[in-house]
Enzyme design. Structure first.
Site, short mmCIF file in Angstrom:
data_model
loop_
_atom_site.label_atom_id
_atom_site.label_comp_id
_atom_site.label_asym_id
_atom_site.label_seq_id
_atom_site.Cartn_x
_atom_site.Cartn_y
_atom_site.Cartn_z
N GLY A 116 0.78 -1.23 0.00
CA GLY A 116 0.00 0.00 0.00
C GLY A 116 0.81 1.28 0.00
O GLY A 116 0.37 2.27 0.58
N GLU A 167 4.93 5.29 -12.15
CA GLU A 167 4.37 3.96 -12.32
C GLU A 167 2.96 3.99 -12.89
O GLU A 167 2.59 3.14 -13.71
CB GLU A 167 4.37 3.23 -10.97
CG GLU A 167 3.99 1.77 -11.06
CD GLU A 167 4.11 1.08 -9.71
OE1 GLU A 167 4.39 -0.12 -9.69
OE2 GLU A 167 3.89 1.75 -8.68
N ARG A 183 -8.20 6.40 -8.27
CA ARG A 183 -7.98 5.86 -6.92
C ARG A 183 -8.26 6.92 -5.87
O ARG A 183 -8.75 6.61 -4.78
CB ARG A 183 -6.56 5.33 -6.80
CG ARG A 183 -6.33 4.12 -7.68
CD ARG A 183 -4.96 3.57 -7.55
NE ARG A 183 -4.68 3.16 -6.18
CZ ARG A 183 -3.63 2.42 -5.84
NH1 ARG A 183 -2.79 2.00 -6.78
NH2 ARG A 183 -3.42 2.09 -4.59
N GLN A 232 11.12 0.39 -3.29
CA GLN A 232 10.85 -1.03 -3.19
C GLN A 232 11.81 -1.68 -2.19
O GLN A 232 12.90 -1.17 -1.95
CB GLN A 232 11.03 -1.70 -4.55
CG GLN A 232 9.99 -1.31 -5.58
CD GLN A 232 8.67 -2.05 -5.39
OE1 GLN A 232 8.40 -2.59 -4.31
NE2 GLN A 232 7.84 -2.06 -6.41
N GLU A 256 18.65 -2.16 -3.94
CA GLU A 256 19.61 -1.64 -4.92
C GLU A 256 20.68 -0.71 -4.36
O GLU A 256 21.68 -0.48 -5.00
CB GLU A 256 18.91 -0.94 -6.09
CG GLU A 256 18.23 -1.91 -7.02
CD GLU A 256 17.66 -1.23 -8.26
OE1 GLU A 256 17.75 -1.82 -9.33
OE2 GLU A 256 17.13 -0.12 -8.13
N LYS A 310 14.24 4.74 10.91
CA LYS A 310 15.34 5.70 11.06
C LYS A 310 14.74 7.08 11.15
O LYS A 310 13.87 7.45 10.35
CB LYS A 310 16.31 5.64 9.87
CG LYS A 310 17.40 6.70 9.94
CD LYS A 310 18.24 6.78 8.67
CE LYS A 310 19.23 7.94 8.75
NZ LYS A 310 20.03 8.09 7.51
#
Length: 520
Positions: free
Chosen positions: A235, A261, A270, A382, A405, A447
């Site tokens: 979400g 995206e 939405r 991600q 990454e 953090k």
């Protein structure tokens, strides 16, 4: 006279060849000031503290004359090894480097020191040398771009990306920010504290509409880079859309969303589902009853005129983002940027050894942009698959090492948050301790550079792809979330879906019927 001509030729090469080197295609002389370069080098060998004054301003390539570049390289090497810098040590270093004869021998070094009386103005002279070098870099950059623009084989869009990347590199290498005395910063801090004290909310930053999160962060702070990360289907987009709705519609805070995206139409659909409390599949199919249509019209009225700006440019580069963000802040007074999501961005026009290095550069640039514009920037990210590979549902809780990454993301960010929905992994309405977790979304602040870390419980309403405060509309939310996810009574029916204990260990329905609004 002949001897003078010989010395000049030795110092600067053949005058005719050198003149040709100074001229461009239109007969103009490249920006340079050889006398100032000599003054800087002479001052460096006279004053023991001169090098510390100019070391962050100059590099060997800043000098136009190749001999001067070799001399400054020797000075730089002495400074790096904390050795004395004077005429003798520079001469010996040049001899060790094999460059002494190339620069004109010991006599030339002696001439440089005799040309200045002191190093009093070395800082001013060094800035002149640096500015001349920057001008030459810009000329070279513009000439290369001009030549490529004339070549019809080059794609103009790619060329613009390359131009932005090269110009950004030049600016990053040459722009330095001066230090600031503490007094004005203290005054600025006191002003900020006083402003927070006078606000009804008591927050020093931007209010999100999520009360417990605002208490933890005191609102999103200016110049902060906030990373919100999660696995697909947790979400991420739903959360930032819910937050953007709270801020722009309810609080009238200008918000900009860069969606790499989804298209702007998908986002708005939405958002309509969120605001009007209509399931996403009904909006997409258009199968609205008269009551649903009235509900839609009433809710959409609240969206008109909201200071919410959406850019759905795919594969957005960091340089395009910088340009657009500056314009949004200048023209629309945007207070916060949201990027969905970081791994879809690129740094076109720059070369990297790996994708990890490119993502590191993007995250670092986002932090610089947040400081430059003095607004918070939220970037979605991600997580890697290591979350899925861990044991049972309780251990699926994300951690900083799961960021995908690049480890630089957690280093550059001021706040790193995760979204975790235990119900998704446990496939049950209860956790191992028997607590009700239906609709529970844990917003984990892992953090926090300026405060404590903690978890904030929120409620996720899958039908409307909406996040809300845990205690907000609890009864109505229970009716929406209840049986849809856990096989209880029918939604909207007389039976209370929370009256009976959910089937512990049962499988949650995550088909389109129950989880159609779950965002990725």
């Amino acid at each position: 006279m002949a001897n003078d001509n010989y010395n000049n030729s030795r110092r600067y090469g053949n005058p005719r060849d050198n003149q040709q080197k100074l001229l461009d295609s239109e007969g103009r002389i490249a920006p340079r000031d050889l006398e100032v370069e000599e003054a800087v080098l002479g001052a460096l060998m006279l004053e023991k503290d001169a090098y510390t004054t100019v070391c962050d301003l100059l590099r060997p390539e800043c000098f136009y004359e190749p001999a001067h570049q070799k001399i400054f390289t020797a000075v730089q090497q002495l400074g790096a090894s904390q050795q004395p810098i004077d005429m003798l040590t520079v001469t010996e270093k040049l001899r060790a480097n094999g460059d002494l004869e190339a620069v004109g021998g010991p006599v030339r070094i002696s001439e440089l020191t005799s040309r200045v009386m002191s190093g009093a103005h070395v800082d001013f002279h060094a800035r002149i040398v640096a500015q001349k070098f920057l001008a030459r870099e810009l000329i070279s950059f513009a000439s290369q771009i001009e030549a490529k623009a004339y070549d019809s084989a080059n794609d103009v869009d790619d060329l613009m990306q390359e131009a932005e990347g090269r110009l950004f590199e030049i600016s990053q290498r040459n722009v330095k920010k001066d230090v600031t005395a503490i007094d004005p910063v203290i005054n600025q801090a006191l002003t900020q504290i006083e402003a927070a004290m006078n606000r009804a909310s008591g927050l020093s930053g931007l209010e999100t509409g999520f009360h417990e999160l605002d208490k933890l962060t005191s609102g999103w702070q200016n110049s902060d880079l906030i990373i919100i990360a999660a696995r697909p289907a947790m979400g991420k987009t739903a959360f930032v859309l819910s937050m953007a709705k709270n801020m722009s519609v309810n609080l009238n805070t200008p918000v900009a969303i860069f969606s790499l995206e989804m298209s702007n139409l998908q986002l708005v659909n939405r958002l309509i589902s969120n605001v009007c409390e209509l399931p996403g599949e009904i909006i997409k199919s258009g199968k609205l009853s008269p009551a649903d249509w009235d509900k839609l019209m009433a809710g959409v009225k609240n969206l008109y005129g909201a200071p919410l700006y959406i850019d759905d440019t795919p594969s957005l580069s960091i340089f395009e983002l910088r340009t657009k963000a500056r314009r949004l802040v200048r023209e629309h007074d945007v207070k916060i940027l949201i990027i969905d999501y970081l791994q879809l961005m690129n740094a076109s026009g720059m070369k990297f050894g790996s994708r990890e290095q490119e993502v590191s550069m993007i995250s670092r640039s986002l932090k610089h942009l947040a400081k430059e514009l003095n607004i918070p920037i939220i970037a979605l990210s991600q997580l890697n698959r290591s979350v899925e590979n861990r044991g049972d549902g309780q251990s699926k809780r994300p951690q900083l090492s799961d960021l995908r990454e690049s480890g630089a993301i957690e280093q550059d960010a001021d706040i790193v948050c995760f979204i975790h929905r235990p119900e998704y992994y446990l496939h049950s309405g209860e956790d191992a301790e028997g607590r009700d977790i239906r609709g529970l979304a844990q917003f984990i602040v892992a953090k926090h550079r300026s405060g404590k870390v903690d978890d904030v419980d929120m409620r996720f309403v899958s039908q409307f792809a909406r996040f809300q405060n845990w205690d907000e509309n609890r009864i109505a939310t229970q009716e929406v979330v209840g049986s849809k996810l856990n096989g209880g009574g029918s939604v909207g029916g007389a039976e209370d879906p929370f009256s009976a204990a959910p089937p512990v260990g049962g499988s949650a329905d995550i088909s389109s019927d129950g989880m159609g609004g779950v965002p990725f």
